[in-house]
Enzyme design. Sequence first.
Site, PDB file in Angstrom:
ATOM      1  N   ASP A  33      44.583  45.627  31.818  1.00  0.00           N
ATOM      2  CA  ASP A  33      43.765  44.447  31.510  1.00  0.00           C
ATOM      3  C   ASP A  33      44.606  43.190  31.304  1.00  0.00           C
ATOM      4  O   ASP A  33      44.068  42.123  31.000  1.00  0.00           O
ATOM      5  CB  ASP A  33      42.892  44.691  30.275  1.00  0.00           C
ATOM      6  CG  ASP A  33      43.703  44.991  29.015  1.00  0.00           C
ATOM      7  OD1 ASP A  33      44.955  44.983  29.092  1.00  0.00           O
ATOM      8  OD2 ASP A  33      43.085  45.227  27.959  1.00  0.00           O
ATOM      9  N   GLU A  35      47.089  42.767  29.025  1.00  0.00           N
ATOM     10  CA  GLU A  35      47.737  42.680  27.721  1.00  0.00           C
ATOM     11  C   GLU A  35      49.152  43.241  27.792  1.00  0.00           C
ATOM     12  O   GLU A  35      49.427  44.168  28.564  1.00  0.00           O
ATOM     13  CB  GLU A  35      46.913  43.436  26.669  1.00  0.00           C
ATOM     14  CG  GLU A  35      45.573  42.779  26.389  1.00  0.00           C
ATOM     15  CD  GLU A  35      44.760  43.519  25.341  1.00  0.00           C
ATOM     16  OE1 GLU A  35      43.731  42.977  24.913  1.00  0.00           O
ATOM     17  OE2 GLU A  35      45.163  44.640  24.940  1.00  0.00           O
ATOM     18  N   GLN A  90      55.273  19.528  22.442  1.00  0.00           N
ATOM     19  CA  GLN A  90      53.917  19.200  21.992  1.00  0.00           C
ATOM     20  C   GLN A  90      53.915  19.161  20.462  1.00  0.00           C
ATOM     21  O   GLN A  90      53.318  19.998  19.788  1.00  0.00           O
ATOM     22  CB  GLN A  90      52.923  20.221  22.540  1.00  0.00           C
ATOM     23  CG  GLN A  90      52.864  20.212  24.068  1.00  0.00           C
ATOM     24  CD  GLN A  90      51.768  21.098  24.610  1.00  0.00           C
ATOM     25  OE1 GLN A  90      50.710  21.257  24.007  1.00  0.00           O
ATOM     26  NE2 GLN A  90      52.010  21.689  25.774  1.00  0.00           N
ATOM     27  N   HIS A 122      63.583  20.203  21.484  1.00  0.00           N
ATOM     28  CA  HIS A 122      63.398  18.856  22.025  1.00  0.00           C
ATOM     29  C   HIS A 122      63.389  17.813  20.908  1.00  0.00           C
ATOM     30  O   HIS A 122      63.926  16.719  21.077  1.00  0.00           O
ATOM     31  CB  HIS A 122      62.094  18.787  22.823  1.00  0.00           C
ATOM     32  CG  HIS A 122      61.932  17.508  23.585  1.00  0.00           C
ATOM     33  ND1 HIS A 122      62.781  17.149  24.615  1.00  0.00           N
ATOM     34  CD2 HIS A 122      61.038  16.498  23.459  1.00  0.00           C
ATOM     35  CE1 HIS A 122      62.407  15.966  25.098  1.00  0.00           C
ATOM     36  NE2 HIS A 122      61.360  15.557  24.412  1.00  0.00           N
ATOM     37  N   ASP A 159      67.613   8.879  28.947  1.00  0.00           N
ATOM     38  CA  ASP A 159      67.049   7.851  28.085  1.00  0.00           C
ATOM     39  C   ASP A 159      67.923   7.727  26.848  1.00  0.00           C
ATOM     40  O   ASP A 159      68.817   8.543  26.601  1.00  0.00           O
ATOM     41  CB  ASP A 159      65.592   8.171  27.704  1.00  0.00           C
ATOM     42  CG  ASP A 159      65.437   9.548  27.087  1.00  0.00           C
ATOM     43  OD1 ASP A 159      66.184   9.877  26.153  1.00  0.00           O
ATOM     44  OD2 ASP A 159      64.563  10.304  27.551  1.00  0.00           O
ATOM     45  N   LYS A 183      63.899   4.839  30.609  1.00  0.00           N
ATOM     46  CA  LYS A 183      62.897   5.716  31.215  1.00  0.00           C
ATOM     47  C   LYS A 183      61.520   5.375  30.667  1.00  0.00           C
ATOM     48  O   LYS A 183      61.332   5.229  29.461  1.00  0.00           O
ATOM     49  CB  LYS A 183      63.226   7.182  30.909  1.00  0.00           C
ATOM     50  CG  LYS A 183      62.210   8.174  31.464  1.00  0.00           C
ATOM     51  CD  LYS A 183      62.638   9.615  31.254  1.00  0.00           C
ATOM     52  CE  LYS A 183      62.591  10.036  29.812  1.00  0.00           C
ATOM     53  NZ  LYS A 183      62.856  11.482  29.650  1.00  0.00           N
ATOM     54  N   ARG A 185      57.743   7.032  30.882  1.00  0.00           N
ATOM     55  CA  ARG A 185      56.965   8.188  31.340  1.00  0.00           C
ATOM     56  C   ARG A 185      55.497   7.793  31.400  1.00  0.00           C
ATOM     57  O   ARG A 185      54.881   7.454  30.395  1.00  0.00           O
ATOM     58  CB  ARG A 185      57.160   9.377  30.388  1.00  0.00           C
ATOM     59  CG  ARG A 185      56.404  10.629  30.832  1.00  0.00           C
ATOM     60  CD  ARG A 185      56.709  11.809  29.919  1.00  0.00           C
ATOM     61  NE  ARG A 185      58.090  12.239  30.032  1.00  0.00           N
ATOM     62  CZ  ARG A 185      58.540  13.033  30.985  1.00  0.00           C
ATOM     63  NH1 ARG A 185      57.720  13.470  31.919  1.00  0.00           N
ATOM     64  NH2 ARG A 185      59.802  13.387  31.014  1.00  0.00           N
ATOM     65  N   ASP A 209      70.898  16.425  29.771  1.00  0.00           N
ATOM     66  CA  ASP A 209      69.628  16.394  29.045  1.00  0.00           C
ATOM     67  C   ASP A 209      69.438  17.736  28.361  1.00  0.00           C
ATOM     68  O   ASP A 209      70.109  18.717  28.695  1.00  0.00           O
ATOM     69  CB  ASP A 209      68.467  16.110  29.995  1.00  0.00           C
ATOM     70  CG  ASP A 209      67.293  15.410  29.291  1.00  0.00           C
ATOM     71  OD1 ASP A 209      67.342  15.261  28.048  1.00  0.00           O
ATOM     72  OD2 ASP A 209      66.341  15.001  29.977  1.00  0.00           O
TER      73      ASP A 209
END
Length: 283
Positions: A33, A35, A90, A122, A159, A183, A185, A209
Amino acid sequence: MLVPGASSQALAAALAAELGESLAAVEYDRFPDGETLAAVPGFDADAATIVASTASNDAYVELLQLQDAVREAGASEVTTVIPYMGYARQDKAFEAGHPISARAVARAVSTTTDRVVLVNPHEDAVSEFFDVPVDIVDAAGRLAEPLPALDDPLFLSPDSGAIGIAETVRDAYGEGETDYFEKVRHSGTDVEITPSDADFEGRDVVITDDIIATGSTMSEAVAVLTDGGAKRVFCATVHPLLARNARTKLARAGIERVVGTDTIERDVSEVSVAPVLADELER
């Protein structure tokens, strides 16, 4: 005992060798399935160090399973090393009703570990989302090792916010100047690069980077440099995610070579972060 995630097996083995510790037997499976299952049959230790990059949703589920599995097997102390932390970019709600995804995954990881070690997230501020102590390791200096002899090198960051990585690589290399691009975005894949004022004509340039994801930023920077007369252009990244058609973009832009670490295990992972992780874990 070192416990490897499926995507960090080589790094976990290298780290076990650095620390002189044993490597746990781990089984990874997938049910019909869809998983996943990550298990540690025969695990027998009071302390576990799980090493697992989380470049996918499945990797996060696997990490949670490994944490739970070693606890179930009797580990009283669990350290979780996340060489590459997915969702770290995020780190805020970008629109009304959006989640802070970095916080969501950090809270989940925190439930079954005593300590977390991150490699060049990040944004360092993501460490505040965890409910357990977090240590951050800077592995950027390792990127100097695989670089060839460079002619009048210039180390550039895409950047101003990433200039510290360029400076760290330059310092580890031992010579050269540093500078950065401007930079802007416009979206996740649309990035506008403004050429730096640095004199790069006839020089070897290393663009540094923390992560190469889709390669849009890097490929545009490479094109600006090659069109402007740079001798050779290299890319050096801690996290060589290289998603989608990043390789093609960089090749078309005229890149000489891409070097990365093994936080994400790719064929460009020419140097390991195991030594710097071992230094942190042995403190």
